[in-house]
Motif scaffolding. Structure first.
Motif, PDB file in Angstrom:
ATOM      1  N   ALA A 287      60.533  46.755 -17.106  1.00  0.00           N
ATOM      2  CA  ALA A 287      61.986  46.544 -16.963  1.00  0.00           C
ATOM      3  C   ALA A 287      62.321  46.062 -15.558  1.00  0.00           C
ATOM      4  O   ALA A 287      63.207  45.214 -15.386  1.00  0.00           O
ATOM      5  CB  ALA A 287      62.737  47.836 -17.287  1.00  0.00           C
ATOM      6  N   SER A 288      61.610  46.564 -14.559  1.00  0.00           N
ATOM      7  CA  SER A 288      61.848  46.127 -13.178  1.00  0.00           C
ATOM      8  C   SER A 288      61.387  44.691 -12.949  1.00  0.00           C
ATOM      9  O   SER A 288      61.989  43.961 -12.161  1.00  0.00           O
ATOM     10  CB  SER A 288      61.127  47.052 -12.198  1.00  0.00           C
ATOM     11  OG  SER A 288      61.660  48.344 -12.267  1.00  0.00           O
ATOM     12  N   MET A 289      60.333  44.301 -13.626  1.00  0.00           N
ATOM     13  CA  MET A 289      59.816  42.949 -13.473  1.00  0.00           C
ATOM     14  C   MET A 289      60.637  41.920 -14.252  1.00  0.00           C
ATOM     15  O   MET A 289      60.590  40.726 -13.947  1.00  0.00           O
ATOM     16  CB  MET A 289      58.358  42.891 -13.954  1.00  0.00           C
ATOM     17  CG  MET A 289      57.394  43.672 -13.091  1.00  0.00           C
ATOM     18  SD  MET A 289      55.738  43.753 -13.811  1.00  0.00           S
ATOM     19  CE  MET A 289      55.256  42.032 -13.746  1.00  0.00           C
ATOM     20  N   PHE A 290      61.382  42.371 -15.245  1.00  0.00           N
ATOM     21  CA  PHE A 290      62.083  41.464 -16.143  1.00  0.00           C
ATOM     22  C   PHE A 290      63.145  40.598 -15.447  1.00  0.00           C
ATOM     23  O   PHE A 290      63.141  39.381 -15.647  1.00  0.00           O
ATOM     24  CB  PHE A 290      62.708  42.243 -17.310  1.00  0.00           C
ATOM     25  CG  PHE A 290      63.243  41.356 -18.384  1.00  0.00           C
ATOM     26  CD1 PHE A 290      62.478  41.069 -19.500  1.00  0.00           C
ATOM     27  CD2 PHE A 290      64.501  40.787 -18.296  1.00  0.00           C
ATOM     28  CE1 PHE A 290      62.949  40.229 -20.504  1.00  0.00           C
ATOM     29  CE2 PHE A 290      64.999  39.961 -19.283  1.00  0.00           C
ATOM     30  CZ  PHE A 290      64.213  39.682 -20.395  1.00  0.00           C
ATOM     31  N   PRO A 291      64.082  41.159 -14.660  1.00  0.00           N
ATOM     32  CA  PRO A 291      65.130  40.307 -14.075  1.00  0.00           C
ATOM     33  C   PRO A 291      64.599  39.144 -13.234  1.00  0.00           C
ATOM     34  O   PRO A 291      65.036  38.002 -13.433  1.00  0.00           O
ATOM     35  CB  PRO A 291      65.988  41.279 -13.252  1.00  0.00           C
ATOM     36  CG  PRO A 291      65.801  42.593 -13.942  1.00  0.00           C
ATOM     37  CD  PRO A 291      64.360  42.590 -14.379  1.00  0.00           C
ATOM     38  N   PRO A 292      63.640  39.366 -12.316  1.00  0.00           N
ATOM     39  CA  PRO A 292      63.138  38.204 -11.577  1.00  0.00           C
ATOM     40  C   PRO A 292      62.410  37.197 -12.477  1.00  0.00           C
ATOM     41  O   PRO A 292      62.533  35.983 -12.278  1.00  0.00           O
ATOM     42  CB  PRO A 292      62.183  38.780 -10.530  1.00  0.00           C
ATOM     43  CG  PRO A 292      62.199  40.243 -10.680  1.00  0.00           C
ATOM     44  CD  PRO A 292      63.096  40.614 -11.795  1.00  0.00           C
ATOM     45  N   ALA A 293      61.696  37.707 -13.487  1.00  0.00           N
ATOM     46  CA  ALA A 293      61.018  36.797 -14.416  1.00  0.00           C
ATOM     47  C   ALA A 293      62.046  35.999 -15.219  1.00  0.00           C
ATOM     48  O   ALA A 293      61.856  34.805 -15.470  1.00  0.00           O
ATOM     49  CB  ALA A 293      60.100  37.588 -15.349  1.00  0.00           C
ATOM     50  N   ALA A 294      63.135  36.645 -15.602  1.00  0.00           N
ATOM     51  CA  ALA A 294      64.188  35.950 -16.343  1.00  0.00           C
ATOM     52  C   ALA A 294      64.861  34.894 -15.470  1.00  0.00           C
ATOM     53  O   ALA A 294      65.188  33.802 -15.958  1.00  0.00           O
ATOM     54  CB  ALA A 294      65.219  36.954 -16.856  1.00  0.00           C
TER      55      ALA A 294
END
Length: 149
Positions: free
Chosen positions: A24-31
């Protein structure tokens, strides 16, 4: 039996909740990277994988409170303030994940999210992670515990 239940509870928390908090923490920058390069299959694939990890491990995470209740019952601490607080925070974390994090991830995976969505998602993910951090501290410190921890 108590030690077995406690061991399963802790292992379930590590194996189930850990991946959700990290993914979940990695998701926003990946998005954000996927939004910047919508034709990059690697960027969109990363977002899809991180979302799937959050969904699957979030579901698997249900075993954590199940074994937690069994452990607390075996230890005779179901009425303890620290445990009740942990239960409330766990429910809040589940609500944040189900109502705030996963729907925004869904939108971004489907291509209907925006950069603003990633900002809000990062905020909600941070709330989710802080709730779990507080629960973890309460499980370790256990105010009023007679174990000396």
């Amino acid at each position: 039996m108590t030690k077995f239940l406690l061991a399963v509870h802790v292992l379930a928390a590590i194996v189930a909740i850990g991946p959700v908090t990290v993914a979940a923490s990695m998701f926003p920058p990946a998005a954000r990277r996927a939004l910047a390069a919508p034709d990059d299959p690697r960027a969109t694939g990363t977002v899809a994988v991180l979302h799937r990890i959050c969904q699957v491990y979030g579901l698997v995470g249900v075993v954590v409170p199940v074994f937690g209740f069994a452990t607390a019952s075996a230890m005779g601490v179901l009425g303890s303030a620290w445990l009740i607080t942990s239960i409330v925070l766990t429910v809040l974390a589940a609500v944040v994940l189900i109502a705030l994090v996963l729907p925004r991830q869904d939108a971004l995976v489907a291509g209907s999210g925006t950069a603003e969505t990633t900002v809000r998602l990062a905020m909600f993910t941070g709330m989710f992670n802080v709730l779990w951090a507080v629960v973890t501290v309460l499980m370790i410190v256990r105010p009023g515990s007679t174990t000396g921890a």
